[in-house]
Write a protein that holds these residues in place. Structure first.
Motif, PDB file in Angstrom:
ATOM      1  N   VAL A 289     -10.976   4.371 -14.330  1.00 48.27           N
ATOM      2  CA  VAL A 289     -10.127   5.663 -14.137  1.00 48.27           C
ATOM      3  C   VAL A 289      -9.649   5.979 -12.827  1.00 48.27           C
ATOM      4  O   VAL A 289      -8.363   6.099 -12.458  1.00 48.27           O
ATOM      5  CB  VAL A 289     -10.662   6.772 -14.870  1.00 48.27           C
ATOM      6  CG1 VAL A 289      -9.738   8.106 -14.582  1.00 48.27           C
ATOM      7  CG2 VAL A 289     -10.656   6.687 -16.404  1.00 48.27           C
ATOM      8  N   PHE A 290     -10.522   5.879 -12.003  1.00 52.43           N
ATOM      9  CA  PHE A 290     -10.232   6.157 -10.381  1.00 52.43           C
ATOM     10  C   PHE A 290      -9.584   5.170  -9.679  1.00 52.43           C
ATOM     11  O   PHE A 290      -8.563   5.265  -9.052  1.00 52.43           O
ATOM     12  CB  PHE A 290     -11.604   6.297  -9.432  1.00 52.43           C
ATOM     13  CG  PHE A 290     -12.189   7.704  -9.779  1.00 52.43           C
ATOM     14  CD1 PHE A 290     -11.418   8.776  -9.355  1.00 52.43           C
ATOM     15  CD2 PHE A 290     -13.331   8.019 -10.193  1.00 52.43           C
ATOM     16  CE1 PHE A 290     -12.004   9.871  -9.459  1.00 52.43           C
ATOM     17  CE2 PHE A 290     -14.063   8.870 -10.096  1.00 52.43           C
ATOM     18  CZ  PHE A 290     -13.334  10.263  -9.772  1.00 52.43           C
ATOM     19  N   TRP A 291      -9.702   3.652 -10.411  1.00 49.50           N
ATOM     20  CA  TRP A 291      -8.927   2.609  -9.504  1.00 49.50           C
ATOM     21  C   TRP A 291      -7.592   2.787 -10.153  1.00 49.50           C
ATOM     22  O   TRP A 291      -6.617   2.487  -9.503  1.00 49.50           O
ATOM     23  CB  TRP A 291      -9.761   1.201 -10.210  1.00 49.50           C
ATOM     24  CG  TRP A 291      -8.836   0.225 -10.064  1.00 49.50           C
ATOM     25  CD1 TRP A 291      -7.818  -0.593 -10.444  1.00 49.50           C
ATOM     26  CD2 TRP A 291      -8.872  -0.402  -8.702  1.00 49.50           C
ATOM     27  NE1 TRP A 291      -7.317  -1.848  -9.800  1.00 49.50           N
ATOM     28  CE2 TRP A 291      -7.889  -1.502  -8.656  1.00 49.50           C
ATOM     29  CE3 TRP A 291      -9.119  -0.076  -7.379  1.00 49.50           C
ATOM     30  CZ2 TRP A 291      -7.665  -2.237  -7.397  1.00 49.50           C
ATOM     31  CZ3 TRP A 291      -8.926  -0.745  -6.184  1.00 49.50           C
ATOM     32  CH2 TRP A 291      -8.078  -1.824  -6.227  1.00 49.50           C
TER      33      TRP A 291
ATOM     34  N   SER B 205      -1.044   0.772 -13.308  1.00 43.37           N
ATOM     35  CA  SER B 205      -1.739  -0.693 -12.920  1.00 43.37           C
ATOM     36  C   SER B 205      -1.843  -1.479 -14.138  1.00 43.37           C
ATOM     37  O   SER B 205      -2.056  -2.609 -14.366  1.00 43.37           O
ATOM     38  CB  SER B 205      -3.139  -0.593 -12.560  1.00 43.37           C
ATOM     39  OG  SER B 205      -3.926  -0.017 -13.428  1.00 43.37           O
ATOM     40  N   ASN B 206      -1.652  -0.545 -15.436  1.00 43.95           N
ATOM     41  CA  ASN B 206      -1.870  -1.362 -16.735  1.00 43.95           C
ATOM     42  C   ASN B 206      -0.407  -2.049 -17.410  1.00 43.95           C
ATOM     43  O   ASN B 206      -0.614  -2.947 -18.114  1.00 43.95           O
ATOM     44  CB  ASN B 206      -2.352  -0.456 -17.862  1.00 43.95           C
ATOM     45  CG  ASN B 206      -3.993  -0.209 -17.566  1.00 43.95           C
ATOM     46  OD1 ASN B 206      -4.556  -0.858 -17.099  1.00 43.95           O
ATOM     47  ND2 ASN B 206      -4.401   0.845 -18.175  1.00 43.95           N
TER      48      ASN B 206
ATOM     49  N   VAL C 205      -4.237   2.971  -7.930  1.00 41.93           N
ATOM     50  CA  VAL C 205      -3.286   2.168  -7.982  1.00 41.93           C
ATOM     51  C   VAL C 205      -1.958   2.889  -7.866  1.00 41.93           C
ATOM     52  O   VAL C 205      -0.843   2.575  -7.493  1.00 41.93           O
ATOM     53  CB  VAL C 205      -3.376   1.014  -8.953  1.00 41.93           C
ATOM     54  CG1 VAL C 205      -1.977   0.334  -9.182  1.00 41.93           C
ATOM     55  CG2 VAL C 205      -4.597   0.167  -8.553  1.00 41.93           C
ATOM     56  N   ARG C 206      -2.002   3.859  -8.974  1.00 39.27           N
ATOM     57  CA  ARG C 206      -0.766   4.675  -9.275  1.00 39.27           C
ATOM     58  C   ARG C 206      -0.239   5.563  -8.082  1.00 39.27           C
ATOM     59  O   ARG C 206       0.990   5.542  -7.742  1.00 39.27           O
ATOM     60  CB  ARG C 206      -1.134   5.866 -10.448  1.00 39.27           C
ATOM     61  CG  ARG C 206       0.218   6.551 -10.939  1.00 39.27           C
ATOM     62  CD  ARG C 206       0.075   7.639 -12.072  1.00 39.27           C
ATOM     63  NE  ARG C 206      -0.411   6.727 -13.043  1.00 39.27           N
ATOM     64  CZ  ARG C 206      -1.084   7.074 -14.208  1.00 39.27           C
ATOM     65  NH1 ARG C 206      -1.731   8.249 -14.270  1.00 39.27           N
ATOM     66  NH2 ARG C 206      -1.408   6.275 -15.123  1.00 39.27           N
ATOM     67  N   ILE C 207      -1.196   6.109  -7.345  1.00 44.19           N
ATOM     68  CA  ILE C 207      -0.805   6.733  -6.022  1.00 44.19           C
ATOM     69  C   ILE C 207      -0.271   5.690  -5.208  1.00 44.19           C
ATOM     70  O   ILE C 207       0.813   6.160  -4.420  1.00 44.19           O
ATOM     71  CB  ILE C 207      -2.185   7.574  -5.432  1.00 44.19           C
ATOM     72  CG1 ILE C 207      -2.374   8.597  -6.240  1.00 44.19           C
ATOM     73  CG2 ILE C 207      -1.709   7.939  -4.112  1.00 44.19           C
ATOM     74  CD1 ILE C 207      -3.662   9.585  -6.135  1.00 44.19           C
TER      75      ILE C 207
END
Length: 138
Positions: free
Chosen positions: A111-113, A125-126, A117-119
């Motif tokens: 979730v943090f990854w 990222s998916n 990535v979104r930030i």
């Protein structure tokens, strides 16, 4: 050289004939469980080390020593007592000593990854990157 059981010495898990609990992840697993107690030890130690390093790099001398005494006495005694309780007791604190939180930690890391990535990229990222089609107006 073989022992009395006929096995060669090596990385085999020992077999005990006592009431000691199995602390590994299961019969085919060789890693220990990531219990609440072990997570607590990891986070307290990391928090202590990072806090002391930050205070030391800022040039402070009294605060790191005070932190060292607090962690060295209070936190160590509590963790030591919990470690003895984990090893030598048939305890009722299942959430602290028996539940393996490794799968939950991997989900939390994922979730943090995705959030990082979104930030950074501004997209999820998916999802695949959308292809850009050139649209020409005629």
């Amino acid at each position: 050289m073989a022992d009395h059981s006929g096995r060669l010495p090596g990385p085999y898990p020992p077999s005990y004939n006592s009431e000691a609990r199995d602390r590994t992840g299961g019969p085919s697993s060789y890693h220990p469980k990531m219990t609440g107690y072990r997570i607590l030890v990891i986070f307290l130690t990391a928090g202590f080390g990072l806090s002391k390093a930050k205070l030391s790099y800022q040039g402070k001398s009294t605060a790191p020593n005070t932190l060292d005494w607090m962690y060295g006495v209070v936190a160590f005694l509590i963790l030591y007592w919990l470690g003895i309780y984990e090893r030598h007791s048939m305890h009722n604190m299942r959430l602290m000593f028996e539940v393996d939180y490794l799968a939950g930690l991997w989900k939390l890391i994922a979730v943090f990854w995705r959030l990082i990535v979104r930030i950074i990229t501004g997209r999820d990222s998916n999802r695949p990157t959308p292809s850009r089609r050139s649209t020409r107006e005629d």
